[in-house]
Structure formats: C-alpha cells, structure tokens
Write a protein that holds these residues in place. Structure first.
Motif, PDB file in Angstrom:
ATOM      1  N   LEU A  94       0.852  -1.184   0.000  1.00 37.23           N
ATOM      2  CA  LEU A  94       0.000   0.000   0.000  1.00 37.23           C
ATOM      3  C   LEU A  94       0.887   1.232   0.000  1.00 37.23           C
ATOM      4  N   ILE A  95       0.765   2.025  -1.046  1.00 33.56           N
ATOM      5  CA  ILE A  95       1.586   3.229  -1.208  1.00 33.56           C
ATOM      6  C   ILE A  95       0.666   4.441  -1.096  1.00 33.56           C
ATOM      7  N   GLN A 108       0.990  11.634  -7.136  1.00 34.99           N
ATOM      8  CA  GLN A 108       2.153  12.022  -6.344  1.00 34.99           C
ATOM      9  C   GLN A 108       2.047  11.373  -4.970  1.00 34.99           C
ATOM     10  N   THR A 109       3.119  10.686  -4.568  1.00 33.34           N
ATOM     11  CA  THR A 109       3.150  10.035  -3.262  1.00 33.34           C
ATOM     12  C   THR A 109       3.569  11.035  -2.192  1.00 33.34           C
ATOM     13  N   ALA A 137      13.206   3.630  -7.479  1.00 31.24           N
ATOM     14  CA  ALA A 137      14.574   3.159  -7.245  1.00 31.24           C
ATOM     15  C   ALA A 137      14.616   2.600  -5.828  1.00 31.24           C
ATOM     16  N   GLY A 138      15.417   1.565  -5.634  1.00 34.32           N
ATOM     17  CA  GLY A 138      15.509   1.007  -4.296  1.00 34.32           C
ATOM     18  C   GLY A 138      16.731   0.139  -4.117  1.00 34.32           C
ATOM     19  N   VAL A 162      12.423  -4.505  -0.777  1.00 39.61           N
ATOM     20  CA  VAL A 162      13.212  -3.439  -1.372  1.00 39.61           C
ATOM     21  C   VAL A 162      12.875  -2.130  -0.658  1.00 39.61           C
ATOM     22  N   ARG A 163      13.905  -1.457  -0.157  1.00 39.36           N
ATOM     23  CA  ARG A 163      13.723  -0.146   0.495  1.00 39.36           C
ATOM     24  C   ARG A 163      13.684   0.926  -0.593  1.00 39.36           C
ATOM     25  N   THR A 164      12.585   1.705  -0.642  1.00 40.41           N
ATOM     26  CA  THR A 164      12.405   2.754  -1.646  1.00 40.41           C
ATOM     27  C   THR A 164      12.036   4.058  -0.934  1.00 40.41           C
ATOM     28  N   ALA A 165      11.880   5.118  -1.705  1.00 43.36           N
ATOM     29  CA  ALA A 165      11.466   6.410  -1.148  1.00 43.36           C
ATOM     30  C   ALA A 165      10.062   6.350  -0.558  1.00 43.36           C
TER      31      ALA A 165
END
Length: 124
Positions: A8-9, A25-26, A67-68, A84-87
């Motif tokens: 969930l983003i 936009q997140t 990217a991650g 994966v760690r992402t923004a």
C-alpha cells in the motif's frame, strides 16, 4: 476476489494526467502512474501486488518506477521474495525463481516498475 497481499503506497494528490494515464504524487513526491478509476482523497493508497512488480538492475528512473535497494531475499521454492527499500517505504516483490536471468543479492540497487492497473483503495 482478492487473495494474497499487496503493498500500500500512500498517495498525496493527483497531478495533471498524460493522456489516459493518471499521474499520482506520493507522500515522498515520487510520481506513480495508473489507468485505474477512483477518487483521490485523504488516506488514498495505491495497492500493488508484489508478483506484478518487475525488477531491473539499477539505472535511470522514469515516472511510474521506484529506485531502491534490496534489504532481504527469501527463497520459497519456485518463488523468490525480495524486500526493497524505496522512497515510498519497503516494497515486497515476488518473482518466479526460474524466470529470473540472475539472482539479485541483498544490498543491490534496483529499479521497480509498477503495473498501471494497480487498484486505488480508500482511507488507511
């Protein structure tokens, strides 16, 4: 019907669209893309299933990609799971082990491409 899990983003707002593609936009200012209908309001999130995410080696990042860095790898028979760690936070990705060109390792930089048919879900 849905059985399984999803990433969930959180979505902050909708940006001007590009044709029939919605630009979202997140909270981390990353722009994700979707073709899915639905209202964007407080608490809206994009639900992305891990098995629908494609992973590529590190490179330029386009809208709709993240990217991650791989934090962990879990081998589960025919499926390899990655965190994966992402923004936008930790993203769970599942790949078919036999279809991978090579095994990725913890600490590797990767690009995640998210499907444009991911669902929008309401308040979290």
């Amino acid at each position: 019907d849905f059985v399984g899990s999803a990433n969930l983003i959180r979505i902050r707002k909708e940006l001007p669209s590009a044709g029939n593609t919605r630009r979202l936009q997140t909270e981390s200012d990353t722009v994700l893309l979707t073709h899915t209908a639905g209202l964007i309001g407080e608490g809206t999130a994009l639900a992305v299933r891990g098995e629908e995410i494609t992973m590529a080696d590190d490179g330029p990042v386009a809208e709709g990609q993240l990217a991650g860095v791989i934090e962990s790898v879990e081998f589960r028979g025919s499926v390899t799971g990655y965190i994966v760690r992402t923004a936008v936070g930790r993203i769970h990705v599942d790949t078919w082990s036999a279809r991978q060109s090579h095994q990725r390792k913890r600490g590797s930089s990767v690009i995640l491409s998210l499907p444009k048919d991911s669902a929008l879900v309401g308040a979290l």
